[in-house]
Motif scaffolding. Structure first.
Motif, PDB file in Angstrom:
ATOM      1  N   PRO A  88       0.801  -1.230   0.000  1.00  0.00           N
ATOM      2  CA  PRO A  88       0.000   0.000   0.000  1.00  0.00           C
ATOM      3  C   PRO A  88       0.833   1.278   0.000  1.00  0.00           C
ATOM      4  O   PRO A  88       0.460   2.272  -0.612  1.00  0.00           O
ATOM      5  N   LEU A  89       1.987   1.240   0.679  1.00  0.00           N
ATOM      6  CA  LEU A  89       2.841   2.428   0.687  1.00  0.00           C
ATOM      7  C   LEU A  89       3.416   2.691  -0.706  1.00  0.00           C
ATOM      8  O   LEU A  89       3.530   3.840  -1.133  1.00  0.00           O
ATOM      9  N   GLN A  90       3.781   1.626  -1.381  1.00  0.00           N
ATOM     10  CA  GLN A  90       4.316   1.802  -2.745  1.00  0.00           C
ATOM     11  C   GLN A  90       3.251   2.429  -3.633  1.00  0.00           C
ATOM     12  O   GLN A  90       3.524   3.338  -4.416  1.00  0.00           O
ATOM     13  N   GLN A  91       2.028   1.944  -3.499  1.00  0.00           N
ATOM     14  CA  GLN A  91       0.925   2.487  -4.283  1.00  0.00           C
ATOM     15  C   GLN A  91       0.705   3.960  -3.943  1.00  0.00           C
ATOM     16  O   GLN A  91       0.529   4.798  -4.827  1.00  0.00           O
ATOM     17  N   ALA A  92       0.744   4.272  -2.650  1.00  0.00           N
ATOM     18  CA  ALA A  92       0.498   5.654  -2.219  1.00  0.00           C
ATOM     19  C   ALA A  92       1.623   6.588  -2.681  1.00  0.00           C
ATOM     20  O   ALA A  92       1.379   7.743  -3.012  1.00  0.00           O
ATOM     21  N   PHE A  93       2.845   6.092  -2.705  1.00  0.00           N
ATOM     22  CA  PHE A  93       3.950   6.926  -3.200  1.00  0.00           C
ATOM     23  C   PHE A  93       3.711   7.308  -4.665  1.00  0.00           C
ATOM     24  O   PHE A  93       4.024   8.427  -5.078  1.00  0.00           O
ATOM     25  N   ILE A  94       3.161   6.398  -5.439  1.00  0.00           N
ATOM     26  CA  ILE A  94       2.874   6.717  -6.848  1.00  0.00           C
ATOM     27  C   ILE A  94       1.750   7.750  -6.908  1.00  0.00           C
ATOM     28  O   ILE A  94       1.867   8.777  -7.583  1.00  0.00           O
ATOM     29  N   GLY A  95       0.680   7.503  -6.183  1.00  0.00           N
ATOM     30  CA  GLY A  95      -0.479   8.384  -6.243  1.00  0.00           C
ATOM     31  C   GLY A  95      -0.190   9.785  -5.725  1.00  0.00           C
ATOM     32  O   GLY A  95      -0.726  10.771  -6.237  1.00  0.00           O
ATOM     33  N   CYS A  96       0.662   9.885  -4.701  1.00  0.00           N
ATOM     34  CA  CYS A  96       0.966  11.189  -4.097  1.00  0.00           C
ATOM     35  C   CYS A  96       2.206  11.829  -4.713  1.00  0.00           C
ATOM     36  O   CYS A  96       2.676  12.858  -4.243  1.00  0.00           O
ATOM     37  N   ASP A  97       2.764  11.212  -5.735  1.00  0.00           N
ATOM     38  CA  ASP A  97       4.007  11.678  -6.345  1.00  0.00           C
ATOM     39  C   ASP A  97       5.086  11.862  -5.272  1.00  0.00           C
ATOM     40  O   ASP A  97       5.734  12.912  -5.204  1.00  0.00           O
ATOM     41  N   GLY A  98       5.273  10.824  -4.489  1.00  0.00           N
ATOM     42  CA  GLY A  98       6.222  10.886  -3.378  1.00  0.00           C
ATOM     43  C   GLY A  98       7.653  10.605  -3.801  1.00  0.00           C
ATOM     44  O   GLY A  98       8.453  10.097  -3.014  1.00  0.00           O
ATOM     45  N   PHE A  99       7.999  10.927  -5.021  1.00  0.00           N
ATOM     46  CA  PHE A  99       9.371  10.764  -5.510  1.00  0.00           C
ATOM     47  C   PHE A  99       9.459  11.443  -6.859  1.00  0.00           C
ATOM     48  O   PHE A  99       8.450  11.716  -7.494  1.00  0.00           O
ATOM     49  N   GLN A 100      10.681  11.720  -7.255  1.00  0.00           N
ATOM     50  CA  GLN A 100      10.910  12.193  -8.611  1.00  0.00           C
ATOM     51  C   GLN A 100      11.912  11.250  -9.282  1.00  0.00           C
ATOM     52  O   GLN A 100      11.524  10.407 -10.065  1.00  0.00           O
ATOM     53  N   CYS A 101      13.202  11.370  -8.920  1.00  0.00           N
ATOM     54  CA  CYS A 101      14.166  10.496  -9.598  1.00  0.00           C
ATOM     55  C   CYS A 101      14.012   9.044  -9.168  1.00  0.00           C
ATOM     56  O   CYS A 101      14.408   8.141  -9.883  1.00  0.00           O
ATOM     57  N   GLY A 102      13.481   8.814  -7.982  1.00  0.00           N
ATOM     58  CA  GLY A 102      13.231   7.448  -7.532  1.00  0.00           C
ATOM     59  C   GLY A 102      14.396   6.799  -6.815  1.00  0.00           C
ATOM     60  O   GLY A 102      14.320   5.634  -6.434  1.00  0.00           O
ATOM     61  N   TYR A 103      15.472   7.538  -6.594  1.00  0.00           N
ATOM     62  CA  TYR A 103      16.653   6.897  -6.019  1.00  0.00           C
ATOM     63  C   TYR A 103      16.556   6.745  -4.501  1.00  0.00           C
ATOM     64  O   TYR A 103      16.958   5.730  -3.955  1.00  0.00           O
ATOM     65  N   CYS A 104      16.015   7.748  -3.831  1.00  0.00           N
ATOM     66  CA  CYS A 104      15.886   7.631  -2.372  1.00  0.00           C
ATOM     67  C   CYS A 104      14.642   6.834  -1.988  1.00  0.00           C
ATOM     68  O   CYS A 104      14.440   6.533  -0.812  1.00  0.00           O
ATOM     69  N   THR A 105      13.797   6.530  -2.965  1.00  0.00           N
ATOM     70  CA  THR A 105      12.462   6.001  -2.717  1.00  0.00           C
ATOM     71  C   THR A 105      12.422   4.668  -1.972  1.00  0.00           C
ATOM     72  O   THR A 105      11.673   4.542  -0.982  1.00  0.00           O
ATOM     73  N   PRO A 106      13.182   3.657  -2.393  1.00  0.00           N
ATOM     74  CA  PRO A 106      13.125   2.403  -1.626  1.00  0.00           C
ATOM     75  C   PRO A 106      13.476   2.611  -0.150  1.00  0.00           C
ATOM     76  O   PRO A 106      12.834   2.023   0.736  1.00  0.00           O
ATOM     77  N   GLY A 107      14.462   3.473   0.107  1.00  0.00           N
ATOM     78  CA  GLY A 107      14.838   3.762   1.497  1.00  0.00           C
ATOM     79  C   GLY A 107      13.719   4.476   2.241  1.00  0.00           C
ATOM     80  O   GLY A 107      13.454   4.191   3.410  1.00  0.00           O
ATOM     81  N   GLN A 108      13.076   5.404   1.569  1.00  0.00           N
ATOM     82  CA  GLN A 108      11.965   6.127   2.201  1.00  0.00           C
ATOM     83  C   GLN A 108      10.845   5.139   2.564  1.00  0.00           C
ATOM     84  O   GLN A 108      10.265   5.209   3.661  1.00  0.00           O
ATOM     85  N   ILE A 109      10.541   4.241   1.645  1.00  0.00           N
ATOM     86  CA  ILE A 109       9.420   3.326   1.866  1.00  0.00           C
ATOM     87  C   ILE A 109       9.752   2.333   2.981  1.00  0.00           C
ATOM     88  O   ILE A 109       8.944   2.101   3.885  1.00  0.00           O
ATOM     89  N   CYS A 110      10.955   1.753   2.929  1.00  0.00           N
ATOM     90  CA  CYS A 110      11.334   0.826   4.009  1.00  0.00           C
ATOM     91  C   CYS A 110      11.361   1.559   5.352  1.00  0.00           C
ATOM     92  O   CYS A 110      10.938   1.019   6.380  1.00  0.00           O
TER      93      CYS A 110
END
Lengths: 173, 328, 777
Positions: A88-110
């Motif tokens: 659900p967090l991964q889905q919400a990150f997409i919907g809320c545009d919770g990233f741009q380049c996507g590099y910090c994203t896995p760390g943010q989600i974990c």
């Protein structure tokens, strides 16, 4: 000398210098966990060990014998009943545009997964007004608790929005 | 990173045995040591993992708490007894680093973290007496925003960066050490030392000594304690200055007080002069200002850190005000 | 003038001359003399609707493969050793211990590196991408503190890193200049940006200033900044015979491939640079020494190489934004009319690069005034080459200019927004060109209302809650519209009505791949799921650098051209049996997966039908974008009105930004979801610049002393309030889609808005960034 990564048991590296991060990336080709600074200063390498978020760049892999590690790759599978699709967090990150380049994203989600678990067991934070009271994950609390994860693109608002969205969905269900 | 041998200690005796050789180091959460090894600032030949040793929190006979050195920082900060009886300690830990790092770092390791001085860290490009004794100090006339204003020497102006240690200094904690000669204790405020001519030595521990526990003495008025950290961003930054304090006020007068500063010296700075000035006097703004001024009377600024003298005074006055003194 | 400057001017002169001749032949309808892009008139299609990133699912699962995540068989790892003096020669370089260390394959130094030409410095030709024109590992000379002097190649990164620490080097120091004061004492030169001098004078501004009823005249200082993308620079490099493939993280695949081909004496087609994902760029992800060293290492050992810069390495090898000292003086009448604007100053650069920080750009077209005196002087320091960083020039120039305007407003007792509107120009004050689209006043008015600007206390230091002093500030942001020559697109239409659009562009998180799919879908009359975008690969025709906020316009123009060519091909294929028989390209358009007669939409034939009758599986067309002549006819810029509320602790001087709003005027917004993130991201970098960011350069020896993310402070989550953004959404009739690039505008104006809010809160005017607490005690 074994370790469990996303449910699979594997042998630890021979060279004790190998960090958990490099073991994941170079040893197992699990590239979802990112190397940002290798100095413990950015949070991009955050993984969950026995459910707790840690920085895999400062962790020597050999220290984690017998431990249970979940990376971003393991989160997708854990997220839904069928083992497919997104957490659900991964889905919400997409919907809320919770990233741009996507590099910090896995760390943010974990990190967010670990953060929610900490709050649920009542662990206070720097901005918790009353150390004796129950923890409520206000926006301010989430911001403080996620401050170990840097983002240079500036997706901060989207990241916090995504976490809040999932938390409020949990409360509703 | 220089190659090293790795071993995991089963118990304290095992740890001491494994670390008996030269160039051995104990490894806790690794949040500082691994970084320093990667920078080749630290080059131990063998690492002894002590994260499997005692990590319990138990009451002492005197009514304090005994904290196993392998306890993680997060666990200590969220322990109910610590939150209730020593809130300054919870607060100081929670003000430090990030949640991920607090989940890794051990109590013992936190005590032994090394300075963040940029010249100490730059093993290839800078001179540093702490890293390479006798080589000189590039910080003296270099970037010194995070450097000492109290107790420094011409050889070294570094600061000790821990937040937790500032609270432990204020609380008068006791360090339990296991060494070649057996177990001993020492006051926390005597663990770290001022740099003098030998800044390469951070603490009074001998090679092979292992910190096994931290003891918090009973201090009933520590329920009224606080930690304030001032930094360059809202979170996840080292302190420019910090203040840990506990205050007991009775009829408008200071019955007892404990104060320590972070970010100002080579060790967590127990403000004994300020405490003495306050004890028995009025708990009000002028008294707090006077006490702060007395403590900072000998402060020596460097190029970039003169502001800390005023900053730490103001922060102390604010913290004491928050703890129940009247600020005029 | 240096040889570099002469060559650069010559190249620039050619381009300008060619552009001038092309003006009357302008072929596309949105450029001078024609009609706006027809897509602007389409109000209910994909454009303007929020679309989530198409690469989102990959990125949230960590499944997007970045350049250090390619692992060819037999790969070895590289670790770099760096110089510790600013200038001189290597006296001794002992690599024996390193070569003998376990796992080491080779140690490469200037003594055994393959012979390579120096890279052509950026700007010296349309395909030059070099950070400077210095040779790389070819001699014993040292030009900056941090220069790579050796590369250890080993079986594992751990082994390479360790062996690197065993290299022993001594130096013969040469004379060097590592202090800004020393560099200024050595003398300054007028800066030249893309061949043009950074100097403008209209009237006698000094005399007008001296005679003005009201004036401000102050010096503002900005420090060095580092891009600090969270993904460190990394390349995975493979030679197959004479074919070189570089998996890189770069903003310029095409120029990088061409430059590296020249370095290794290869033909352009022998070098391929692939960069599908860039983990943050901001101007810093171009060609630097490490890709060339990595390619040389791979050649030397005959194995694929991975070179990842450590975070320290990023600070030693990748230049950032340089420091500046700027004077801004404004003279005004009592009612606020500007008599004179003076914006002059100095920025540091190196003897070997081509990047004078052009901090006067925003001032050139910002306000009307009776007289102007603008100039950027450069001084030379022995340091790592400085480079572009998000809104080079405007980011720091607007700090000085917009602070000065706030100072003047205070001096005049005028509202700072009213003062700005009072001096709104009706044409570009320096070039005299009309503005293509300028609605900054609307942004100011709508922004002020939404933010509640009327709640601002005009008198500084008068609002307080507990220990917190509260203030509001504002500033204008601006960034030019750019579209660089050389863009191209190839569109391939398949029989199952799918379109593959190929562009040599980049995705660093701006949302380019998503927005391009939206625009292409709209232009081709196909739904989003029928569009595939391929990008980030130098084998794709054309060159589209992710810089100057120009990708959106460059891609847009290229897709227009390729679409026109595709329609022509389709009409040819359609033949005489088609209902469209006999129509010309100008008489048809794309809609609903079909070609449609423009004046009779019922007359149409689907792509599928055309291809089926012609018995073709695909039809493709590639075309170059038209030359960017629009920028010669109009003064083209984006604008923002930034509003900010700060809280400053009266005890500690700590500043917290509690509210911030950006009201943007940037043409038509294509994808509100990704655009909002771009604006916010720029604003957040601006907040970092305002409050905490500084690359610490030790002026004694030119060494960067905070080469890490602990002591170089980026804003963390707790520093960032909810950022409100809004936009006029008024299409610029003179650009493709009516859009402007929006990657850089966000950072501009922010530092001034914060500084002005701090003044309103405290009465203290901070003219040196960053605004750290010690300046407010």
């Amino acid at each position: 000398m074994e370790i469990t990564i996303n449910g699979s048991t594997t042998a630890l590296p021979q060279d004790p210098r190998v960090s958990l991060l490099d073991f994941l990336r170079e040893g197992l080709h699990l590239f979802g966990t990112k190397k940002g600074c290798d100095q413990g200063a950015c949070g991009a390498c955050t993984v969950l060990v026995d459910g707790e978020r840690i920085l895999s760049c400062l962790a020597l892999a050999v220290q984690f014998e017998g431990r249970d590690v979940v990376t971003i790759e393991g989160l997708s599978a854990a997220g839904t009943a069928g083992g497919e699709g997104l957490h659900p967090l991964q889905q919400a990150f997409i919907g809320c545009d919770g990233f741009q380049c996507g590099y910090c994203t896995p760390g943010q989600i974990c990190s967010a997964v670990g953060m929610v678990a900490e709050a649920k067991r009542g662990s206070p934070s720097h901005v918790t007004a009353d150390l004796a009271a129950a923890v409520t994950l206000t926006r301010n609390e989430i911001q403080e608790r996620m401050s170990g994860n840097l983002c240079r693109c500036g997706a901060h608002n989207g990241i916090i929005d995504a976490i809040q969205q999932v938390l409020s969905a949990e409360v509703l269900s | 990173m220089t190659p090293f041998r790795f071993a995991r200690a089963a118990d304290t005796a095992d740890a001491l045995r494994l670390a008996a050789g030269p160039a051995s180091a104990y490894l806790g959460g690794g949040t500082n040591l691994v970084d320093l090894m990667r920078e080749t600032v630290a080059t131990p030949g063998s690492l002894v993992d002590v994260t499997g040793l005692s990590n319990t929190v138990s009451p002492t006979e005197s009514g304090g708490l005994l904290i196993g050195a392998a306890l993680r920082n997060t666990a200590l900060a969220e322990h109910p007894a610590v939150r209730a009886r020593y809130p300054v300690l919870s607060r100081a830990i929670l003000a430090g680093a990030s949640a991920q790092i607090r989940n890794m770092a051990t109590v013992g390791g936190n005590l032994l973290q090394r300075t963040r001085c940029a010249y100490f860290y730059d093993a290839e490009g800078a001179r540093c007496n702490k890293r390479a004794p006798g080589s000189g100090c590039d910080a003296l006339e270099g970037f010194s925003r995070y450097h000492a204003i109290l107790g420094a020497s011409p050889a070294c102006v570094a600061t000790q960066p821990s937040d937790m240690c500032v609270a432990l200094a204020a609380l008068g904690a006791i360090v339990h050490v296991q060494g070649a000669g057996g177990a001993r204790t020492l006051p926390f405020t005597e663990l770290h030392r001022l740099p003098g001519d030998t800044p390469e030595i951070d603490t009074v521990l001998a090679p092979g000594d292992l910190i096994t526990a931290i003891e918090l003495p009973p201090l009933p008025f520590a329920t009224n304690s606080a930690y304030r950290k001032v930094r360059d961003r809202a979170s996840y930054a080292f302190a420019l200055v910090s203040v840990a304090a506990a205050l007991e006020v009775e009829d408008g007068r200071v019955r007892d007080v404990r104060i320590a500063f972070g970010g100002v010296a080579h060790k967590p700075w127990r403000a004994l002069t300020a405490e003495a000035a306050l004890r028995g006097g009025p708990a009000d703004g002028p008294a707090f200002h006077a006490a702060a001024a007395a403590e900072l009377a000998d402060a020596q600024p460097l190029r970039d850190n003169g502001f800390k003298i005023e900053l730490v005074k103001r922060t102390l006055v604010a913290v004491l005000g928050d703890l129940g003194g009247a600020v005029a | 003038m240096s040889i570099i400057d002469s060559a650069k001017n010559a190249a620039q002169g050619l381009v300008q001359g060619a552009l001038g001749k092309l003006v009357p032949l302008a072929p596309d309808s949105w450029i001078p003399g024609g009609l706006p892009d027809p897509l602007i008139a389409r109000k209910h299609g994909l454009i303007g609707t929020p679309v989530s990133r198409l690469d989102g699912p990959l990125k949230v699962q960590g499944a997007a493969r970045f350049s250090a995540e390619v692992a060819p068989a037999g790969m070895v790892y590289v670790a770099l050793a760096y110089a510790t003096i600013p200038r001189g020669r290597i006296a001794t370089l002992d690599t024996q211990a390193a070569e003998a260390a376990p796992g080491v394959v080779r140690v490469m130094t200037h003594r055994n590196a393959p012979r390579m030409k120096p890279p052509a410095v950026f700007g010296s030709s349309p395909t030059a991408a070099g950070p400077s024109d210095l040779p790389i590992l070819q001699d014993d000379r040292i030009h900056w503190n941090g220069q790579p002097i050796a590369a250890v190649i080993a079986e594992t990164q751990e082994q390479a890193d360790h062996a690197r620490s065993l290299i022993h080097v001594t130096y013969e120091a040469g004379p060097s200049t590592t202090s800004f004061a020393g560099a200024k004492a050595n003398g300054a030169q007028i800066g030249r940006f893309m061949g043009q001098p950074l100097r403008n004078e209209i009237g006698d501004a000094e005399a007008e200033l001296a005679g003005a009823a009201h004036r401000v005249d102050h010096t503002y200082r900005t420090p060095r900044h580092s891009h600090n993308a969270i993904e460190p620079h990394a390349a995975t490099i493979v030679w197959e015979g004479d074919m070189l493939t570089i998996h890189d993280t770069t903003q310029m695949v095409t120029a990088e491939a061409r430059t590296i081909a020249d370095v290794f004496d290869l033909k352009p087609e022998q070098v391929r640079v692939i960069s599908p994902y860039v983990g943050g760029g901001f101007g810093g992800k171009g060609l630097w020494d490490h890709q060339i060293i990595g390619a040389a290492a791979a050649k030397l050992v005959g194995r694929p190489v991975r070179i990842t810069l450590s975070r320290e390495g990023v600070y030693r090898v990748i230049g950032g934004r340089t420091l500046s000292e700027q004077r801004v003086a404004i003279g005004a009448t009592a009612d606020g009319h500007f008599k004179a604007i003076i914006h002059t100053g100095t920025a540091a650069m190196t003897p070997h690069n081509a990047m004078p920080e052009p901090f006067i750009f925003a001032t050139r077209s910002g306000y009307a005034a009776d007289s102007f005196k603008l100039s950027v002087e450069t001084v030379k320091m022995n340091m790592l080459a400085n480079t572009f960083m998000r809104a080079p020039g405007e980011a720091i120039g607007t700090f000085a200019l917009e602070s000065a305007i706030d100072e003047l407003a205070a001096e005049l007792g005028m509202d700072p927004i009213a003062l700005r509107i009072r001096n709104e120009p009706d044409k570009d004050p320096i070039s005299g060109l009309p503005f293509s689209s300028r609605h900054i006043v609307e942004a100011w008015r709508s922004g002020a209302q939404r933010f509640g600007w009327d709640q601002r206390a005009p008198e500084p230091g008068t609002r307080r809650e507990g220990e917190w002093l509260i203030g509001m500030g504002c500033a204008t942001g601006t960034y030019p519209y750019h579209r660089m020559p050389g863009a191209a697109a190839r569109i391939t239409l398949t029989r199952d009505a799918k379109a593959i659009v190929e562009i040599a562009a980049h995705e660093m998180g701006m949302g380019t791949s998503t927005t391009t799919a939206m625009v292409a879908g709209e232009r081709l009359g196909l739904p989003l799921d029928r569009i595939e975008i391929r990008y980030g690969d130098s084998i794709i025709p054309g060159a589209i650098m992710a810089g100057g906020s120009q990708q959106t316009a460059a891609i847009g123009a290229a897709v227009i051209a390729a679409h026109n060519a595709l329609v022509a091909e389709l009409l040819k294929l359609a033949g005489n049996e088609s209902p469209l028989a006999g129509l010309s390209v100008d008489e048809v358009g794309s809609e609903g997966g079909a070609l449609v007669r423009l004046d009779d939409p019922a007359c149409r034939e689907t792509y599928q039908s055309i291809l089926a009758r012609a018995q073709r599986d695909t039809v493709a067309a590639a075309e170059q974008a038209s030359m960017p002549v629009e920028a010669m006819h109009w003064s083209m810029h984006s604008y923002s009105a930034i509003f900010c509320e700060v809280r400053v602790s009266a005890i500690t001087g700590e500043t917290r930004v509690s509210r911030i709003l950006g009201a943007f005027d940037c043409g038509r917004i294509l994808n509100p979801q990704t655009a909002r993130s771009q604006f916010r991201g720029g604003i957040i970098m601006g907040l970092g610049m305002a409050l905490m960011e500084e690359t610490l350069f030790d002026e004694r020896n030119g060494r960067v002393m905070n080469a890490n993310l602990s002591e170089y402070h980026l804003p963390v989550h707790l520093d960032i309030p909810e950022i409100d953004v809004m936009w006029t959404d008024i299409a610029d009739p003179h650009t493709p889609m009516g859009a402007h690039g929006i990657g850089e505008i966000g950072i501009t104006g922010v530092a001034a808005a914060v500084a002005n809010a701090v003044y309103n809160a405290t009465g203290k005017r901070i003219r040196d960034l960053p605004i750290t607490l010690d300046k407010l005690l």
